[in-house]
Scaffold this motif. Sequence first.
Motif, PDB file in Angstrom:
ATOM      1  N   GLU A  20       0.863  -1.157  -0.342  1.00  0.00           N
ATOM      2  CA  GLU A  20       0.024   0.026   0.022  1.00  0.00           C
ATOM      3  C   GLU A  20       1.167   1.417   0.047  1.00  0.00           C
ATOM      4  N   THR A  21       1.916   0.978   0.716  1.00  0.00           N
ATOM      5  CA  THR A  21       2.523   2.216   0.905  1.00  0.00           C
ATOM      6  C   THR A  21       4.352   2.162   0.839  1.00  0.00           C
ATOM      7  N   PRO A  22       4.285   1.720  -0.498  1.00  0.00           N
ATOM      8  CA  PRO A  22       6.181   0.921  -0.330  1.00  0.00           C
ATOM      9  C   PRO A  22       6.931   2.665  -0.392  1.00  0.00           C
ATOM     10  N   GLU A  23       7.164   3.630   0.025  1.00  0.00           N
ATOM     11  CA  GLU A  23       7.543   4.450  -0.174  1.00  0.00           C
ATOM     12  C   GLU A  23       7.880   4.721   1.024  1.00  0.00           C
ATOM     13  N   LYS A  24       7.586   3.950   2.767  1.00  0.00           N
ATOM     14  CA  LYS A  24       7.135   4.628   3.842  1.00  0.00           C
ATOM     15  C   LYS A  24       8.650   3.274   4.505  1.00  0.00           C
ATOM     16  N   ILE A  25       9.303   2.081   3.143  1.00  0.00           N
ATOM     17  CA  ILE A  25      10.357   1.042   3.958  1.00  0.00           C
ATOM     18  C   ILE A  25      10.966   1.955   3.543  1.00  0.00           C
ATOM     19  N   ILE A  26      11.823   1.756   4.123  1.00  0.00           N
ATOM     20  CA  ILE A  26      13.868   1.964   4.160  1.00  0.00           C
ATOM     21  C   ILE A  26      14.618   0.441   3.802  1.00  0.00           C
ATOM     22  N   LYS A  27      15.232   0.717   2.856  1.00  0.00           N
ATOM     23  CA  LYS A  27      16.013  -0.769   2.900  1.00  0.00           C
ATOM     24  C   LYS A  27      18.367  -0.098   2.479  1.00  0.00           C
ATOM     25  N   PHE A  39      27.280   4.264   8.503  1.00  0.00           N
ATOM     26  CA  PHE A  39      26.698   5.253   7.518  1.00  0.00           C
ATOM     27  C   PHE A  39      24.980   4.803   6.875  1.00  0.00           C
ATOM     28  N   GLN A  40      25.346   3.818   6.575  1.00  0.00           N
ATOM     29  CA  GLN A  40      23.954   3.037   6.443  1.00  0.00           C
ATOM     30  C   GLN A  40      23.071   2.579   7.435  1.00  0.00           C
ATOM     31  N   ILE A  41      23.583   2.493   8.943  1.00  0.00           N
ATOM     32  CA  ILE A  41      22.931   2.777  10.375  1.00  0.00           C
ATOM     33  C   ILE A  41      22.668   4.017  10.411  1.00  0.00           C
ATOM     34  N   ARG A  42      23.095   5.259   9.799  1.00  0.00           N
ATOM     35  CA  ARG A  42      22.437   6.487  10.552  1.00  0.00           C
ATOM     36  C   ARG A  42      21.761   6.874   9.541  1.00  0.00           C
ATOM     37  N   ARG A  43      22.019   6.048   8.022  1.00  0.00           N
ATOM     38  CA  ARG A  43      20.575   6.400   7.302  1.00  0.00           C
ATOM     39  C   ARG A  43      19.269   5.753   7.276  1.00  0.00           C
ATOM     40  N   LEU A  44      19.297   4.657   8.207  1.00  0.00           N
ATOM     41  CA  LEU A  44      18.100   4.184   8.495  1.00  0.00           C
ATOM     42  C   LEU A  44      17.629   5.229   9.823  1.00  0.00           C
ATOM     43  N   ALA A  45      18.181   5.198  10.361  1.00  0.00           N
ATOM     44  CA  ALA A  45      17.673   6.276  11.734  1.00  0.00           C
ATOM     45  C   ALA A  45      17.274   7.684  10.292  1.00  0.00           C
ATOM     46  N   GLY A  49      13.701   9.163  11.118  1.00  0.00           N
ATOM     47  CA  GLY A  49      12.930  10.537  11.454  1.00  0.00           C
ATOM     48  C   GLY A  49      13.477  10.906  12.965  1.00  0.00           C
ATOM     49  N   LEU A  50      14.981   9.884  13.490  1.00  0.00           N
ATOM     50  CA  LEU A  50      15.143  10.129  14.355  1.00  0.00           C
ATOM     51  C   LEU A  50      15.731  11.499  14.314  1.00  0.00           C
ATOM     52  N   GLU A  51      16.466  11.537  15.410  1.00  0.00           N
ATOM     53  CA  GLU A  51      17.599  12.491  16.328  1.00  0.00           C
ATOM     54  C   GLU A  51      17.247  12.538  17.459  1.00  0.00           C
ATOM     55  N   GLY A  52      18.758  13.213  18.044  1.00  0.00           N
ATOM     56  CA  GLY A  52      18.845  13.947  19.585  1.00  0.00           C
ATOM     57  C   GLY A  52      18.961  12.543  20.079  1.00  0.00           C
ATOM     58  N   GLU A  53      18.540  11.881  21.316  1.00  0.00           N
ATOM     59  CA  GLU A  53      19.647  10.930  21.684  1.00  0.00           C
ATOM     60  C   GLU A  53      18.724   9.625  21.380  1.00  0.00           C
ATOM     61  N   VAL A  54      17.667   9.659  21.027  1.00  0.00           N
ATOM     62  CA  VAL A  54      17.145   8.352  20.378  1.00  0.00           C
ATOM     63  C   VAL A  54      18.135   7.772  19.044  1.00  0.00           C
ATOM     64  N   PHE A  55      18.019   9.111  18.715  1.00  0.00           N
ATOM     65  CA  PHE A  55      19.377   8.856  17.096  1.00  0.00           C
ATOM     66  C   PHE A  55      20.695   7.507  17.577  1.00  0.00           C
ATOM     67  N   ASN A  57      21.214   6.153  20.214  1.00  0.00           N
ATOM     68  CA  ASN A  57      20.209   4.966  21.327  1.00  0.00           C
ATOM     69  C   ASN A  57      19.806   3.651  20.198  1.00  0.00           C
ATOM     70  N   PHE A  58      20.026   4.463  18.766  1.00  0.00           N
ATOM     71  CA  PHE A  58      19.289   3.810  17.650  1.00  0.00           C
ATOM     72  C   PHE A  58      21.145   2.417  16.678  1.00  0.00           C
ATOM     73  N   VAL A  59      21.592   3.638  17.283  1.00  0.00           N
ATOM     74  CA  VAL A  59      22.991   2.999  16.240  1.00  0.00           C
ATOM     75  C   VAL A  59      23.537   1.660  17.063  1.00  0.00           C
ATOM     76  N   PRO A  60      23.704   1.302  18.076  1.00  0.00           N
ATOM     77  CA  PRO A  60      24.416  -0.109  19.219  1.00  0.00           C
ATOM     78  C   PRO A  60      23.123  -0.421  19.137  1.00  0.00           C
TER      79      PRO A  60
END
Length: 227
Positions: A20-27, A39-45, A49-55, A57-60
């Motif tokens: 239904e919304t393929p544009e909402k999937i990041i690969k 850099f791939q992890i950063r692109r996923l983040a 739409g993640l930023e700050g402290e959440v960003f 924490n997302f990397v590890p």
Amino acid sequence: KNVIMASTEGGVEIEKVAAETPEKIIKEWIDPNIGLQPFQIRRLAFGLGLEGEVFKNFVPFIKTLYKAYEESDASLIEINPMAILNDKKIVALDAKMTLDDNAMFRHKDYPELRDTNEEDPLEVEASKYNLNYVKLDGNVGCMVNGAGLAMATMLVNIFGGIVRCDRVAGGIIEAAKNIHIAVPVVVRLAGTNADIAKKMLDESGLNIISAEGFKDAAEKITQVLNN
């Protein structure tokens, strides 16, 4: 290559999002020679739409997830949904893992994790004889010796490269003699001793129909179903 797929549409089946919304999937595709890159992890983040402290924490979180995927010889790890807590920590609220049974020799503890109550009884029985059996809906069965053949057809279809076709035909005939088969069976064999196998099937006196190729097999299936 392995791929990490992420989407902001948590709690929804990824297949539904893709349709239904393929544009909402990041690969992000991972090169097996160099592994998952920062850099791939950063692109996923960024894509989520993640930023700050959440960003941060997302990397590890993703690094650990991918490490677990590789070290466990998984064919799939799905986290749905992933949650951001009030303290900006990231947790997996639910997860599903599929382990590659071809790597079982590297993980001696895996058989202990198996719960046959969660599996189809027919698939459990087949696994006792090292057979891959998949229960399907519908009224047509498929017996093949390769995944490609399984996707290409819905009848007995054996490519006799390593396997001799006459051996397969003999097995089919013996099975048909010992089991009451109430439906016609169409068999297409190609490869080593295919001509001998066809003769065996034709002269068996059983309700087994041999076919020369896909077109011939499809026409014969249609014919017997119409009758």
